[in-house]
Design an enzyme around this catalytic site. Structure first.
Site, PDB file in Angstrom:
ATOM      1  N   PRO A 123       0.949  -1.264  -0.022  1.00 42.44           N
ATOM      2  CA  PRO A 123       0.093  -0.064  -0.070  1.00 42.44           C
ATOM      3  C   PRO A 123       1.102   1.282  -0.053  1.00 42.44           C
ATOM      4  CG  PRO A 123       0.119  -1.056   2.254  1.00 42.44           C
ATOM      5  CD  PRO A 123       0.605  -1.918   1.334  1.00 42.44           C
ATOM      6  N   LYS A 124       0.464   2.109  -0.685  1.00 41.75           N
ATOM      7  CA  LYS A 124       0.881   3.605  -0.748  1.00 41.75           C
ATOM      8  C   LYS A 124       0.566   4.317   0.498  1.00 41.75           C
ATOM      9  CE  LYS A 124       2.637   7.465  -3.629  1.00 41.75           C
ATOM     10  NZ  LYS A 124       2.175   8.377  -2.559  1.00 41.75           N
ATOM     11  N   VAL A 125       1.136   4.280   1.652  1.00 45.92           N
ATOM     12  CA  VAL A 125       0.501   4.697   2.918  1.00 45.92           C
ATOM     13  C   VAL A 125       1.019   6.374   2.776  1.00 45.92           C
ATOM     14  CG1 VAL A 125       0.924   4.722   5.466  1.00 45.92           C
ATOM     15  CG2 VAL A 125       1.091   2.503   4.146  1.00 45.92           C
ATOM     16  N   GLY A 278      -2.953   4.938  -2.748  1.00 48.66           N
ATOM     17  CA  GLY A 278      -2.730   4.017  -3.930  1.00 48.66           C
ATOM     18  C   GLY A 278      -1.911   2.893  -3.441  1.00 48.66           C
TER      19      GLY A 278
END
Length: 560
Positions: A123-125, A278
């Protein structure tokens, strides 16, 4: 060769799309617009980096920064960089932060993945990037991302975040980690809750001077271990053992863009412990850390979610008069995509509401989808330097005007035609607003029922009406004559619901004309006010004239 050709075509198409949306500004206007937006973004940068606060949503900042870059590509040779780094970051990163290149869509991601292997998705944290340096098993230093080479010393702050292990052992005892400090959430569903301005909130907590207990609301997601174990599985296992459990939990092996898309969609809808914007796809094989430089990471890319809300340029303000005479305002937009829906118009509401919003052509507004996918305005995020608002039409219309055509009645008259042709009234399938405008423009209707007199030849010779459909349209017009009496009364705009009209058991025009106010008031959902409106309606001269005309046409219920 084919791959490079596809990439080249994508770049050319992207450049063409950028130039295609360049504003039609004079050089002086362009200079002023760019300068104003530059100053605003600089102010936001200063607030964010120096004071740890944000007066603007993260998504709005990102989109307006992209808009500024677009304008600069149109009118200036070299666009500025967005997200300016802190001016006083002086601590060198042991390993540079590379940043991550964004993929435009699934096709672009597929091209990137095609010649790579051993790929993983994370996950794009959404938070702020940090370097964690461990020496002899202890947290030695924490550094903000800054410009990728130097950053702020955040060691004291990070040492107070309970989610960050202060001691480690084994391969991590002398290591450098890169990750994201994030706002811990319980069951955050990105699809429903959006970004909640998480990035700015984390930055605010890290920038504050006081060592508040609120730091314990933060967590860390490690996404890189430079010069770590060669196998991703070994990296994940060691990180989890040390206390960085989220990395192992949210890192999955993927082989192609379809698999990435499935995981991306899953995390978009799932309950997660952090906000995301994202996914990141990365190769397990990385170069030695001494080769890492800002902006030069070829082993990882990001595929961001489409924003829940989009910044859209207002192209025009339009006014519409409904069948009841109310004036509504609509903003025509440069097209934006929201949840796979192309949005080009958004309803503002009444003239008063439009004036409260203070929206003019050239402004930038934030648009999202409300219930049933209907576009709505969330905010006006940027107003242009030169603003000219159109003048709304005079408020001379009401529910009893424009049954007969005239120049001033054009819009309400068309609205009445659209209404009577709808499925719930006369059911004239196959004709909408554009068709009614074409018919009225060609044949100059006298009133809202003049279409009943059109011949097949007239319909066939109407510009804008396909000849192949003209016969079908005439057939539907002819069938409308057999519609029940109540449908025709609804077409005339009687101020009653269908349920109330059916309950009245009125079956003829003469019977309806003799009904009293007390009779109407007894109908379900019809109070004294609505009953008076019915009396005013049936006593209106235009309504009486239409009733007589329908009688002459021998429409059911109107015959003498």
């Amino acid at each position: 060769m084919k791959v490079w050709m596809a990439i080249l075509i994508s770049i050319l198409c992207w450049q063409s799309s950028v130039w295609a949306v360049c504003p039609a500004w004079s050089p002086a206007r362009a200079q002023e617009e760019i300068f104003r937006l530059q100053q605003q973004i600089k102010q936001w940068d200063d607030d964010y980096w120096k004071e740890g606060k944000s007066e603007v949503e993260d998504g709005v900042y990102d989109q307006l920064s992209a808009r500024l870059t677009q304008w600069q590509r149109c009118f200036v040779s070299e666009p500025r960089d967005v997200m300016m780094p802190p001016l006083n970051g002086a601590v060198m990163h042991p390993v540079a932060h590379t940043g991550v290149r964004k993929m435009a869509d699934k096709n672009a991601l597929s091209l990137w993945m095609r010649e790579r292997s051993d790929l993983w998705v994370q996950p794009k944290v959404d938070g702020v990037a940090v370097t964690l340096v461990y020496r002899d098993g202890k947290l030695n230093k924490a550094i903000s991302r800054g410009n990728g080479l130097k950053g702020e010393d955040w060691t004291q702050k990070v040492s107070l975040i309970s989610a960050v292990p202060q001691t480690v052992s084994g391969p991590l005892a002398n290591s450098t980690l890169q990750g994201e400090i994030f706002l811990q959430r319980e069951g955050h569903i990105q699809q429903q809750m959006g970004g909640i301005n998480a990035r700015a909130k984390v930055a605010g907590l890290m920038m504050r001077q006081d060592d508040s207990d609120t730091l314990n609301s933060l967590g860390v997601f490690v996404w890189a271990w430079p010069d770590g174990p060669q196998l991703m599985t070994d990296r994940l296992k060691e990180l989890a053992t040390a206390g960085f459990t989220l990395t192992q939990r949210y890192t999955r092996a993927v082989k192609n863009a379809d698999e990435v898309a499935r995981v991306r969609n899953e995390w978009w809808k799932a309950k997660l412990p952090f906000v995301t914007d994202g996914v990141v796809v990365r190769g397990a094989k990385e170069p030695e850390s001494r080769h890492w430089l800002p902006g030069q990471a070829e082993w990882l890319v990001a595929w961001k979610y489409q924003p829940v809300a989009q910044v859209a340029k207002v192209k025009a303000i339009q006014f519409a008069v409904g069948k009841s005479g109310k004036i509504s305002v609509v903003a025509s937009l440069a097209p934006v995509m929201l949840d796979d829906k192309k949005v080009q118009r958004v309803n503002i509401g009444s003239v008063r509401r439009w004036q409260e919003w203070d929206i003019a052509p050239g402004d930038q507004i934030l648009v999202s989808l409300a219930g049933q996918g209907i576009p709505r305005i969330d905010d006006v995020v940027w107003r242009g330097a030169e603003r000219t608002k159109p003048t709304p039409p005079e408020n001379r219309f009401n529910s009893l005007t424009c049954y007969f055509a005239s120049d001033v009645c054009q819009e309400q008259f068309i609205s009445r035609l659209v209404w009577l042709g709808s499925k719930q009234v006369l059911g004239l399938d196959g004709i909408g607003e554009a068709g009614w405008r074409a018919l009225h423009q060609t044949h100059r209707f006298e009133h809202i029922f003049s279409w009943l007199l059109l011949t097949p030849e007239q319909l066939q010779n109407t510009p804008g009406i396909a000849k192949s459909k003209s016969a079908q349209l005439w057939h539907r017009f002819n069938l409308a004559r057999k519609q029940p009496f109540t449908r025709w009364v609804m077409a005339m705009g009687i101020p009653l619901t269908r349920a109330a009209l059916n309950a009245s058991d009125e079956r003829s025009w003469s019977q309806l004309l003799f009904s009293t106010e007390q009779f109407w008031q007894q109908l379900p959902g019809t109070g004294s006010g609505r009953a008076r409106q019915v009396i005013e309606w049936k006593e209106n001269a235009q309504i009486k004239k239409l009733g007589s005309w329908l009688a002459a046409q021998q429409i059911t219920g109107f015959e003498p």
